[in-house]
Each structure stands twice: as structure tokens, then as C-alpha cells.
Scaffold this motif. Structure first.
Motif, PDB file in Angstrom:
ATOM      1  N   ASN A 175       8.852   5.660 -14.018  1.00 57.81           N
ATOM      2  CA  ASN A 175      10.183   6.111 -14.404  1.00 57.81           C
ATOM      3  C   ASN A 175      11.136   4.951 -14.172  1.00 57.81           C
ATOM      4  N   GLY A 176      11.282   4.115 -15.197  1.00 56.67           N
ATOM      5  CA  GLY A 176      12.065   2.893 -15.019  1.00 56.67           C
ATOM      6  C   GLY A 176      11.334   1.963 -14.086  1.00 56.67           C
ATOM      7  N   SER A 177      11.921   1.714 -12.935  1.00 57.26           N
ATOM      8  CA  SER A 177      11.277   0.851 -11.944  1.00 57.26           C
ATOM      9  C   SER A 177      10.641   1.662 -10.813  1.00 57.26           C
ATOM     10  N   PHE A 178      10.579   2.983 -10.939  1.00 53.44           N
ATOM     11  CA  PHE A 178      10.073   3.828  -9.858  1.00 53.44           C
ATOM     12  C   PHE A 178       8.645   4.277 -10.142  1.00 53.44           C
ATOM     13  N   PHE A 179       7.800   4.130  -9.119  1.00 54.08           N
ATOM     14  CA  PHE A 179       6.421   4.638  -9.149  1.00 54.08           C
ATOM     15  C   PHE A 179       6.334   5.790  -8.156  1.00 54.08           C
ATOM     16  N   ASP A 180       5.965   6.982  -8.672  1.00 57.16           N
ATOM     17  CA  ASP A 180       5.938   8.196  -7.850  1.00 57.16           C
ATOM     18  C   ASP A 180       4.492   8.679  -7.720  1.00 57.16           C
ATOM     19  N   GLY A 207       0.839  -1.185   0.000  1.00 54.04           N
ATOM     20  CA  GLY A 207       0.000   0.000   0.000  1.00 54.04           C
ATOM     21  C   GLY A 207       0.878   1.240   0.000  1.00 54.04           C
ATOM     22  N   LEU A 208       0.387   2.293  -0.602  1.00 55.18           N
ATOM     23  CA  LEU A 208       1.173   3.516  -0.709  1.00 55.18           C
ATOM     24  C   LEU A 208       0.233   4.699  -0.620  1.00 55.18           C
ATOM     25  N   CYS A 209       0.628   5.681   0.179  1.00 52.75           N
ATOM     26  CA  CYS A 209      -0.199   6.890   0.299  1.00 52.75           C
ATOM     27  C   CYS A 209       0.128   7.839  -0.841  1.00 52.75           C
ATOM     28  N   VAL A 210      -0.864   8.578  -1.229  1.00 56.01           N
ATOM     29  CA  VAL A 210      -0.707   9.472  -2.364  1.00 56.01           C
ATOM     30  C   VAL A 210       0.346  10.547  -2.104  1.00 56.01           C
ATOM     31  N   LEU A 211       0.668  10.799  -0.827  1.00 60.94           N
ATOM     32  CA  LEU A 211       1.689  11.791  -0.492  1.00 60.94           C
ATOM     33  C   LEU A 211       3.056  11.174  -0.212  1.00 60.94           C
ATOM     34  N   ASP A 212       3.159   9.857  -0.324  1.00 60.66           N
ATOM     35  CA  ASP A 212       4.441   9.196  -0.059  1.00 60.66           C
ATOM     36  C   ASP A 212       5.454   9.505  -1.161  1.00 60.66           C
ATOM     37  N   LEU A 213       6.720   9.247  -0.819  1.00 57.21           N
ATOM     38  CA  LEU A 213       7.777   9.388  -1.814  1.00 57.21           C
ATOM     39  C   LEU A 213       7.697   8.235  -2.819  1.00 57.21           C
ATOM     40  N   SER A 214       8.431   8.375  -3.916  1.00 56.13           N
ATOM     41  CA  SER A 214       8.409   7.345  -4.940  1.00 56.13           C
ATOM     42  C   SER A 214       8.991   6.043  -4.382  1.00 56.13           C
ATOM     43  N   ILE A 215       8.546   4.940  -4.952  1.00 51.24           N
ATOM     44  CA  ILE A 215       8.984   3.624  -4.502  1.00 51.24           C
ATOM     45  C   ILE A 215       9.616   2.879  -5.671  1.00 51.24           C
ATOM     46  N   ASP A 216      10.725   2.186  -5.380  1.00 44.68           N
ATOM     47  CA  ASP A 216      11.363   1.334  -6.378  1.00 44.68           C
ATOM     48  C   ASP A 216      10.631  -0.008  -6.354  1.00 44.68           C
ATOM     49  N   LEU A 217      10.002  -0.345  -7.464  1.00 46.40           N
ATOM     50  CA  LEU A 217       9.199  -1.564  -7.507  1.00 46.40           C
ATOM     51  C   LEU A 217      10.041  -2.812  -7.270  1.00 46.40           C
ATOM     52  N   PHE A 218      11.340  -2.729  -7.518  1.00 47.81           N
ATOM     53  CA  PHE A 218      12.206  -3.882  -7.246  1.00 47.81           C
ATOM     54  C   PHE A 218      12.228  -4.213  -5.763  1.00 47.81           C
ATOM     55  N   SER A 219      11.910  -3.221  -4.917  1.00 50.16           N
ATOM     56  CA  SER A 219      11.897  -3.473  -3.480  1.00 50.16           C
ATOM     57  C   SER A 219      10.744  -4.389  -3.086  1.00 50.16           C
ATOM     58  N   LEU A 220       9.794  -4.583  -3.991  1.00 52.52           N
ATOM     59  CA  LEU A 220       8.658  -5.459  -3.714  1.00 52.52           C
ATOM     60  C   LEU A 220       8.899  -6.876  -4.231  1.00 52.52           C
TER      61      LEU A 220
END
Length: 423
Positions: free
Chosen positions: A270-275, A236-249
Motif C-alpha cells: 500500500n504505497g510504501s507500506f508492507f502489512d 526481519g518482520l513477524c507475521v503478526l507485526d504491524l505494517s512497516i513503512d519501507l522508507f524507514s529502512l
């Protein structure tokens, strides 16, 4: 002693005695070689009165007959075999001579180079000589060739069945040849064959040749079963959170040379990042419609374990702290624009520092809209649309109704009555 061979006396005669028979004695002297001799044979004839006649015969016993034998058959052997081993190439076994016993044939070799290194032709001359020097010679031809291909040193597994996460390295093969020291190796050459969506083959091929052109192709086949080596964890990710590297999942043996794509949801990567900030406006507001599940797919094609792995991110607003709550909003109950500086305007207070945009609509009791402003600044004092009040610019005294929306507040719209006294 065979007088039929050496000669006999056949003309014995005497003037008085009949039927006389000559006899002989031998005196033997050695000849020039063993089995050769000179016999002096003395023939004697005596009559009944003792009268004797003696004559000598010389018999030369010689050995002028050469021995006999059969040469071994011509033969072809490999270059790693011992040409001097007569149990392999053949031996003379039938030596014979008319005078000498226990003869043994011997040989000498003359060698001629062949067409490539370590090949040649041997002309083997077998000779048998008796004790008197009588000689017989026969030739045998021995062709020494190289028709054997190079081989692999050590163990070589032609077929290996393995999972895709345990594919072995290409083996470093060592080749040897019984005769050549200069071995040409081409390879390994890799070929990949797709069997089905769960299986494929890797084939490594080596081609080797020796100096005589003897070649062989060695092949190792790796039968690969594709297994899922990547484990995904939804988040889960909040709309105000920083971007997450999907590889971390992702966990497991993750090859990061694949590509990420959006499978569900109107988002960009952006590559593997979801912001999540891509959904925010300049005031850090967002449309609630962006909240929900986003599905991302990680695709690996150029990998030992090709795969597609999906992760789901639930975008929420639980982290959004409203700068002002419903309890902070103060809405006017009455508007009396009579110049006494009290309740001159319809006001919304308590949220001045919250950054909200005030959207205001006012209706009369019949539901007709008499005022609208989507960027309200606390400046309505009873004015109305001309169509709703006739020729007057003020609404009649009475009860009216408002709908108030605080844009970007996350609060539900407010609605209620307001008393307007314009007399």
C-alpha cells in the motif's frame, strides 16, 4: 624685393651719360591684416652730373591664398567609444599656409540619428583659417554604431562537473550592455541529455539581445555523475507485526517521490507500506508457506540521482505465541461406549479455549480408515463406516489408531493407538 616679380626699370636713358642703373628705396605701410602691406617704392636715376629723376611705384602685398590641410579619414566607432577623442577618430596634422605659421585646424560636429538607440552619424567639419581670414573647410564622417553583444556581469562558469547530490541552483545572471539599457533576456531554458546510465548533462541556456538587435547565447553545462545516495537496511518482520513503512529502512538523501514495487515474494504494498496481516485469516492463522524473504525495490526516475534500491524483509513467526502447547493436549486412551458414562466418547481435551479446529482420522490395524471428521466435536463412540464393519454400526473391540491434527495450532499432528471396547 624680387624685381623680376615686382618690376624693374629697364629703359634708363640720359643725353650725356651711358649705362645708367636706376635704384630704389621702399617705404612700407601696414595692410589690413598681418602679412599684408603697402610698399611705396621710389625709383631714382642720377647721371654723372648729379641730375636726378625720381618716380614712385606702389606694391600692394596681400594674402588671398587659403591654407591647406588633409581631413582625417572617415571612421566607424562603437557607441561606447568617445567620439571627441581625436586620437581615436583622427586629427589634422598637416596644416599649412603660404603666409601664416603654426595654424591649428578646428572642428564642429553635426549629428544625425542612426537606425537604433545610441547610434548616429557625425559630420565633422574641419576648418583652417589664416590670419587674413582665408578659410579652408573639409568634412569627415564618423559613424557611431552598436555591434557589441550584451555581456554577463561577474564570473560565469561555462562547464561544471558535479555529483548528482550537489547540483547547483540555476544562476541568476545579470547582463549589461555598453549602449542599451533595455536588454531582452529569454531563459534560462533547461535541457537534459542522458549520456549513459551513470552520467547525464543539464544545459541551461540564456539568449540576450540589446536594442540594436545584437544577440548572444550563453550556455552553462552541468556534467552530472550519478552516485548512490540511498542506503538500505534489511530487516526481519513477524507475521503478526504491524505494517512497516519501507522508507524507514532507507537512509541518506532519500527523495520520496519514487515508487515501491515487489521484486520477490507474493505480497502486495500500500504505497510504501508492507502489512504482514495480509497473510492472516480471520482467526489470525496463516499458512507457514508465507514465511521467508520478501524483496522490495524502490525506483527513482524523476530525480537528480535516479536509482534503484532493494530492501529485504525476512518474514518469520518468532513472535507467534501459541495459545496452547503440546503439553496441554489430552487425548483419550480408550473408548468404552457401554452406557456407564465413563469413556463413552473419544475425546480431545485441554484445548477447548484455544480456538483450534480438530481434524480426526481413525484407522484399524490393517490401515483402513474407519472414521474421519475434519471438524471433530468429541462425539465418536466407536461408530464406523458400514464398509469397514459389515452390517454392524460399531467397530469390533480392539486396538485402533488415530491421526489428530489441531488446525491453526502450529503443532505437529498427533498419532497413536486407542483401545475401543464395544462388547
Amino acid at each position: 624685393s624680387d624685381v623680376t616679380l615686382t618690376g624693374d626699370v629697364t629703359d634708363e636713358a640720359d643725353n650725356c651719360t651711358l649705362d645708367l642703373e636706376a635704384t630704389y628705396t621702399d617705404a612700407t605701410a601696414d595692410g589690413d591684416c598681418p602679412n599684408a602691406s603697402i610698399i611705396t617704392r621710389t625709383w631714382t636715376l642720377t647721371d654723372e652730373c648729379g641730375n636726378s629723376t625720381t618716380l614712385d611705384q606702389t606694391i600692394n602685398v596681400v594674402d588671398s591664398t587659403p591654407p591647406t590641410f588633409t581631413a582625417p579619414d572617415d571612421i566607424t566607432i562603437e557607441c561606447d567609444q568617445d567620439a571627441s577623442d581625436v586620437t581615436l577618430t583622427g586629427d589634422v596634422t598637416d596644416e599649412a599656409d603660404n603666409c601664416t605659421l603654426d595654424l591649428e585646424a578646428t572642428y564642429t560636429d553635426a549629428t544625425t540619428d542612426g537606425d537604433c538607440p545610441n547610434t548616429y552619424t557625425i559630420t565633422r567639419t574641419w576648418t583652417l583659417m589664416d590670419e587674413c581670414g582665408n578659410t579652408t573647410s573639409l568634412d569627415q564622417t564618423i559613424n557611431v554604431v552598436d555591434t557589441t553583444v550584451p555581456t554577463i556581469v561577474g564570473e560565469f562558469q561555462e562547464v561544471i562537473n558535479i555529483n548528482c547530490d550537489n547540483i547547483p541552483e540555476v544562476p541568476e545572471l545579470v547582463f549589461e550592455d555598453m549602449c542599451s539599457t533595455d536588454i531582452t533576456v529569454i531563459g534560462p531554458i533547461e535541457t537534459v541529455n542522458v549520456i549513459d546510465e551513470d552520467n547525464y548533462q543539464i544545459i541551461w541556456t540564456w539568449t540576450v539581445n540589446d536594442e540594436c538587435g545584437n544577440g548572444e547565447t550563453y550556455t552553462q553545462t552541468i556534467n552530472v555523475s550519478i552516485v548512490d545516495t540511498i542506503t538500505a537496511v534489511d530487516s526481519g518482520l513477524c507475521v503478526l507485526d504491524l505494517s512497516i513503512d519501507l522508507f524507514s529502512l532507507l537512509s541518506g538523501d532519500v527523495d520520496q517521490n519514487g515508487t515501491w514495487s515487489v521484486s520477490s515474494g507474493d505480497a502486495t504494498l500500500n504505497g510504501s507500506f508492507f502489512d504482514p496481516s495480509q497473510f492472516l485469516d480471520i482467526n489470525q492463522g496463516f499458512d507457514p508457506a508465507v514465511l521467508g524473504d520478501y524483496i522490495f525495490t524502490y525506483t527513482l526516475t524523476d530525480s537528480a540521482c535516479p536509482s534503484e534500491t532493494q530492501v529485504t524483509i525476512a518474514l518469520h513467526d518468532l513472535c507467534v505465541v501459541l495459545p496452547c502447547g503440546e503439553e496441554d493436549v489430552i487425548i483419550s486412551k480408550a473408548v468404552t461406549p457401554n452406557g456407564d458414562n465413563n469413556n463413552e466418547f473419544f475425546t480431545i481435551t485441554g484445548v477447548e479455549t484455544c480456538g483450534f479446529t480438530v481434524e480426526l482420522q481413525i484407522f484399524n490395524r490393517w490401515g483402513a480408515e474407519i472414521y474421519k471428521n475434519f471438524d471433530y466435536e468429541n462425539d465418536w463412540n466407536g461408530t464406523a463406516h458400514s464398509s469397514s464393519v459389515g452390517s454392524h454400526d460399531k467397530v469390533p473391540t480392539g486396538t485402533y489408531y488415530y491421526i489428530l491434527n489441531l488446525k491453526n495450532s502450529g503443532l505437529k499432528p498427533f498419532a497413536g493407538p486407542i483401545y475401543v471396547g464395544t462388547k
